[in-house]
Enzyme design. Structure first.
Site, PDB file in Angstrom:
ATOM      1  N   CYS A 143       0.871  -1.179   0.000  1.00  0.00           N
ATOM      2  CA  CYS A 143       0.000   0.000   0.000  1.00  0.00           C
ATOM      3  C   CYS A 143       0.898   1.216   0.000  1.00  0.00           C
ATOM      4  O   CYS A 143       1.613   1.463   0.977  1.00  0.00           O
ATOM      5  CB  CYS A 143      -0.915  -0.002   1.221  1.00  0.00           C
ATOM      6  SG  CYS A 143      -1.938   1.501   1.346  1.00  0.00           S
TER       7      CYS A 143
ATOM      8  N   GLU B 286      -3.921   1.353  -6.283  1.00  0.00           N
ATOM      9  CA  GLU B 286      -2.979   0.324  -6.709  1.00  0.00           C
ATOM     10  C   GLU B 286      -2.873   0.402  -8.223  1.00  0.00           C
ATOM     11  O   GLU B 286      -3.793   0.893  -8.888  1.00  0.00           O
ATOM     12  CB  GLU B 286      -3.452  -1.054  -6.244  1.00  0.00           C
ATOM     13  CG  GLU B 286      -2.382  -2.127  -6.297  1.00  0.00           C
ATOM     14  CD  GLU B 286      -1.098  -1.712  -5.619  1.00  0.00           C
ATOM     15  OE1 GLU B 286      -0.147  -1.323  -6.350  1.00  0.00           O
ATOM     16  OE2 GLU B 286      -1.024  -1.751  -4.381  1.00  0.00           O
TER      17      GLU B 286
END
Length: 223
Positions: free
Chosen positions: A2, A103
Site C-alpha cells: 500500500c 494500486e
C-alpha cells in the site's frame, strides 16, 4: 503493498466514526497521501486519541532515523517476527483512517492506476503499527506503517497484496493496549470481504505525489 491512499472525509465525520477526542491541528482532506508525509492516526488507551505521524516507521532503536529507508508497510505473515515490527505489534498499534487506496494494475507494458473504495463510500481503518524515535537532541518523531496481506478477489486482478482493513468491530481489539497476544492479533489481519469493496480506474494524475487534488479520484470516462 500500500503506497498511496486518500482521506477526504471531514474531521467531524472522522471523529464520530472513530470515536476520538480532540481536533488534530492542520487536518485537511487528502486525495493522494504518499509515504514519508504526515498522516492522521488513531491510538487507544483510556480514550482514543488522533494525531499525525510520519508514514514510514522508524524503529525506536534506529541509528539513522528519518534518513533510513522508510518502512511504509509490514507483511501480516511475518509482522510478529521482524525486529522492526514485533515490538509495535505487541504494544504500539494504531488505526490509519482512509476512504480509499490506490494500486497500479499492469496492462501490457503500462500500469493503470486503480482506486479501491468501500461500496458504501464510508471511511475505514487500515491496521497500523507505530513507533517513537528520538534524535540526539531529544526531538521525538512518531511514525507508522500499514500492514498488508494477500489480496482478496477484488484486488487479485490488480495486485497480489492489499492493505489490512479492519472490520469495525475489530478496531477496539486492535487498539486494546492490554492485549499483547501476537497470535490473537494476527487473526485480525485477513483480506477484507470481497463484496464490500469496489475498484475503478482513475487518472494518471495520481502517479505524481504532488497532485493532491480531487481530480485524482475521478473515474476515467468510459470505464
Amino acid at each position: 503493498m500500500c503506497g498511496r491512499y486518500s482521506l477526504t472525509a471531514s474531521l467531524q465525520e472522522l471523529a464520530q466514526r472513530f470515536e476520538f477526542d480532540g481536533e488534530p491541528e492542520g487536518f485537511v482532506p487528502r486525495y493522494n497521501v504518499s509515504p514519508t508525509q504526515q498522516v492522521l492516526t488513531v491510538i487507544g488507551g483510556d480514550t482514543r486519541r488522533a494525531g499525525f505521524m510520519r508514514w514510514g516507521l522508524i524503529p525506536s532503536w534506529s541509528k539513522d532515523g528519518p534518513s533510513s529507508r522508510p518502512l511504509i508497510n509490514a507483511r501480516a505473515e511475518t509482522v510478529a517476527e521482524k525486529s522492526s515490527f514485533r515490538g509495535p505489534l505487541k504494544n504500539r498499534r494504531c488505526l490509519v483512517p482512509a476512504d480509499s487506496f490506490y494500486e497500479w494494475q499492469k496492462v501490457g507494458d503500462a500500469k493503470r492506476p486503480m482506486r479501491i473504495t468501500m461500496r458504501s463510500g464510508e471511511p475505514f481503518a487500515f491496521a497500523g503499527l507505530w513507533s517513537m524515535w528520538t534524535d540526539p537532541e531529544g526531538n521525538r518523531i512518531p511514525s507508522c506503517a500499514i500492514i498488508t496481506t494477500a489480496a482478496n478477489d477484488v484486488l487479485k486482478p490488480i495486485h497480489h497484496r492489499m492493505p489490512v482493513i479492519l472490520a469495525e468491530e475489530a478496531e477496539d481489539i486492535w487498539l486494546d493496549t492490554a492485549l499483547d497476544d501476537s497470535d490473537a492479533l494476527s487473526q485480525l489481519l485477513e483480506p477484507y470481504p470481497d463484496d464490500a469493496l469496489e475498484a475503478y480506474e482513475v487518472s494518471r494524475l495520481v502517479n505524481s505525489a504532488s497532485n493532491d487534488v480531487p481530480e485524482v479520484t475521478t473515474p476515467v470516462q468510459g470505464v
